[in-house]
Design a protein around this motif. Structure first.
Motif, PDB file in Angstrom:
ATOM      1  N   GLN A 142       0.821  -1.198   0.000  1.00  0.00           N
ATOM      2  CA  GLN A 142       0.000   0.000   0.000  1.00  0.00           C
ATOM      3  C   GLN A 142       0.870   1.269   0.000  1.00  0.00           C
ATOM      4  N   ASP A 143       2.047   1.208   0.623  1.00  0.00           N
ATOM      5  CA  ASP A 143       2.939   2.372   0.638  1.00  0.00           C
ATOM      6  C   ASP A 143       3.760   2.479  -0.645  1.00  0.00           C
ATOM      7  N   GLY A 144       3.550   1.553  -1.589  1.00  0.00           N
ATOM      8  CA  GLY A 144       4.225   1.603  -2.871  1.00  0.00           C
ATOM      9  C   GLY A 144       5.517   0.822  -2.927  1.00  0.00           C
ATOM     10  N   LEU A 145       6.014   0.374  -1.788  1.00  0.00           N
ATOM     11  CA  LEU A 145       7.261  -0.387  -1.757  1.00  0.00           C
ATOM     12  C   LEU A 145       6.980  -1.856  -1.996  1.00  0.00           C
ATOM     13  N   VAL A 146       8.011  -2.685  -1.857  1.00  0.00           N
ATOM     14  CA  VAL A 146       7.868  -4.102  -2.179  1.00  0.00           C
ATOM     15  C   VAL A 146       8.403  -4.956  -1.043  1.00  0.00           C
ATOM     16  N   ASP A 147       7.729  -6.061  -0.795  1.00  0.00           N
ATOM     17  CA  ASP A 147       8.240  -7.106   0.092  1.00  0.00           C
ATOM     18  C   ASP A 147       8.797  -8.191  -0.808  1.00  0.00           C
ATOM     19  N   LEU A 148      10.074  -8.522  -0.634  1.00  0.00           N
ATOM     20  CA  LEU A 148      10.671  -9.555  -1.473  1.00  0.00           C
ATOM     21  C   LEU A 148      10.086 -10.918  -1.141  1.00  0.00           C
ATOM     22  N   PRO A 149       9.811 -11.718  -2.148  1.00  0.00           N
ATOM     23  CA  PRO A 149       9.306 -13.076  -1.899  1.00  0.00           C
ATOM     24  C   PRO A 149      10.329 -13.893  -1.118  1.00  0.00           C
ATOM     25  N   GLU A 150       9.848 -14.857  -0.337  1.00  0.00           N
ATOM     26  CA  GLU A 150      10.715 -15.688   0.501  1.00  0.00           C
ATOM     27  C   GLU A 150      11.848 -16.338  -0.284  1.00  0.00           C
ATOM     28  N   ASN A 151      11.536 -16.922  -1.435  1.00  0.00           N
ATOM     29  CA  ASN A 151      12.569 -17.625  -2.195  1.00  0.00           C
ATOM     30  C   ASN A 151      13.663 -16.682  -2.697  1.00  0.00           C
ATOM     31  N   LEU A 152      13.338 -15.424  -2.907  1.00  0.00           N
ATOM     32  CA  LEU A 152      14.341 -14.458  -3.358  1.00  0.00           C
ATOM     33  C   LEU A 152      15.308 -14.115  -2.231  1.00  0.00           C
ATOM     34  N   VAL A 153      14.803 -14.067  -1.025  1.00  0.00           N
ATOM     35  CA  VAL A 153      15.667 -13.794   0.127  1.00  0.00           C
ATOM     36  C   VAL A 153      16.691 -14.909   0.266  1.00  0.00           C
ATOM     37  N   GLU A 154      16.266 -16.144   0.017  1.00  0.00           N
ATOM     38  CA  GLU A 154      17.176 -17.288   0.103  1.00  0.00           C
ATOM     39  C   GLU A 154      18.228 -17.259  -1.004  1.00  0.00           C
ATOM     40  N   ILE A 155      17.842 -16.814  -2.205  1.00  0.00           N
ATOM     41  CA  ILE A 155      18.761 -16.763  -3.339  1.00  0.00           C
ATOM     42  C   ILE A 155      19.772 -15.635  -3.161  1.00  0.00           C
ATOM     43  N   GLY A 156      19.316 -14.524  -2.662  1.00  0.00           N
ATOM     44  CA  GLY A 156      20.174 -13.352  -2.518  1.00  0.00           C
ATOM     45  C   GLY A 156      20.275 -12.607  -3.828  1.00  0.00           C
ATOM     46  N   PRO A 157      19.600 -11.460  -3.928  1.00  0.00           N
ATOM     47  CA  PRO A 157      19.604 -10.713  -5.185  1.00  0.00           C
ATOM     48  C   PRO A 157      21.008 -10.306  -5.606  1.00  0.00           C
ATOM     49  N   LYS A 158      21.279 -10.397  -6.894  1.00  0.00           N
ATOM     50  CA  LYS A 158      22.558  -9.960  -7.457  1.00  0.00           C
ATOM     51  C   LYS A 158      22.630  -8.435  -7.451  1.00  0.00           C
ATOM     52  N   ARG A 159      21.511  -7.817  -7.783  1.00  0.00           N
ATOM     53  CA  ARG A 159      21.449  -6.367  -7.879  1.00  0.00           C
ATOM     54  C   ARG A 159      20.000  -5.943  -7.701  1.00  0.00           C
ATOM     55  N   LEU A 160      19.780  -4.795  -7.127  1.00  0.00           N
ATOM     56  CA  LEU A 160      18.431  -4.264  -6.949  1.00  0.00           C
ATOM     57  C   LEU A 160      18.385  -2.887  -7.601  1.00  0.00           C
ATOM     58  N   ASP A 161      17.556  -2.749  -8.637  1.00  0.00           N
ATOM     59  CA  ASP A 161      17.398  -1.471  -9.319  1.00  0.00           C
ATOM     60  C   ASP A 161      16.060  -0.868  -8.894  1.00  0.00           C
ATOM     61  N   ILE A 162      16.094   0.360  -8.463  1.00  0.00           N
ATOM     62  CA  ILE A 162      14.859   1.043  -8.069  1.00  0.00           C
ATOM     63  C   ILE A 162      14.787   2.352  -8.833  1.00  0.00           C
ATOM     64  N   VAL A 163      13.691   2.576  -9.492  1.00  0.00           N
ATOM     65  CA  VAL A 163      13.448   3.836 -10.166  1.00  0.00           C
ATOM     66  C   VAL A 163      12.161   4.388  -9.585  1.00  0.00           C
ATOM     67  N   VAL A 164      12.235   5.568  -9.036  1.00  0.00           N
ATOM     68  CA  VAL A 164      11.057   6.230  -8.485  1.00  0.00           C
ATOM     69  C   VAL A 164      10.663   7.329  -9.446  1.00  0.00           C
ATOM     70  N   ARG A 165       9.462   7.257  -9.955  1.00  0.00           N
ATOM     71  CA  ARG A 165       8.986   8.266 -10.912  1.00  0.00           C
ATOM     72  C   ARG A 165       8.043   9.213 -10.169  1.00  0.00           C
ATOM     73  N   VAL A 166       8.293  10.499 -10.316  1.00  0.00           N
ATOM     74  CA  VAL A 166       7.470  11.508  -9.673  1.00  0.00           C
ATOM     75  C   VAL A 166       7.072  12.570 -10.689  1.00  0.00           C
ATOM     76  N   ARG A 167       6.049  13.312 -10.359  1.00  0.00           N
ATOM     77  CA  ARG A 167       5.617  14.459 -11.169  1.00  0.00           C
ATOM     78  C   ARG A 167       5.709  15.682 -10.299  1.00  0.00           C
ATOM     79  N   ARG A 168       6.150  16.788 -10.874  1.00  0.00           N
ATOM     80  CA  ARG A 168       6.208  18.057 -10.122  1.00  0.00           C
ATOM     81  C   ARG A 168       4.986  18.861 -10.393  1.00  0.00           C
TER      82      ARG A 168
END
Length: 168
Positions: A142-168
């Protein structure tokens, strides 16, 4: 006589192949698998300011027939050939970009020359598995962020890319 589409008050008048396809929708055994009719696809295109050409309508129906999904241009090209659609490959690429610019698709760039097109345009996130080439949707909180799935936590992400798009 060339196949053209005329428009009257925003509603396309189909002729040639388009009319035959629309008529065959009702009797085709595949019609039950198609979730978007010719008329629905035409109306969606008009609603976002795109002219409902035969190619655009056919590709939109193909993209949306199985619900929300991720597709690469090469995947779409393969599906087009299997479905009997005979357009130039450039037409498919240009149409995907036109749909994205109009808001019908989202493009997800996962590499310098690798892009997926997402039919789900609502706010959500993605996980890309480099080894398999699989792209999975992850719901946004609801706050727009993400909860990583359980299996991804076990794998360990190689890289995390986040792009936040906003309007002025």
């Amino acid at each position: 006589m060339p196949r053209t589409e005329r428009h009257t008050q925003g509603t396309p008048i189909r002729s040639g192949l388009a009319a035959r396809e629309a008529a065959s929708e009702k009797s085709s055994p595949e019609a039950e698998a198609v979730s978007v009719t010719w008329a629905d696809a035409s109306h969606r295109l008009v609603a976002v300011g795109l002219r409902p050409t035969r190619q655009r309508v056919a590709l939109l129906r193909l993209l949306l027939r199985d619900g929300d999904r991720h597709v690469t241009p090469d995947d779409l090209w393969t599906e087009m050939k299997a479905s009997g659609l005979r357009f130039a490959k450039a037409t498919a690429y240009n149409t995907l970009h036109a749909f994205t610019n109009a808001g019908l698709l989202k493009s997800i760039v996962v590499g310098p020359s690798q892009v997926f097109f997402d039919t789900d345009t609502k706010h959500h996130h993605h996980i890309y598995y480099e080894e398999s080439g699989e792209l999975l949707s992850v719901p946004a909180r609801q706050d727009g962020l993400v909860d990583l799935p359980e299996n991804l936590v076990e794998i360990g992400p190689k890289r995390l890319d986040i792009v936040v798009r906003v309007r002025r």
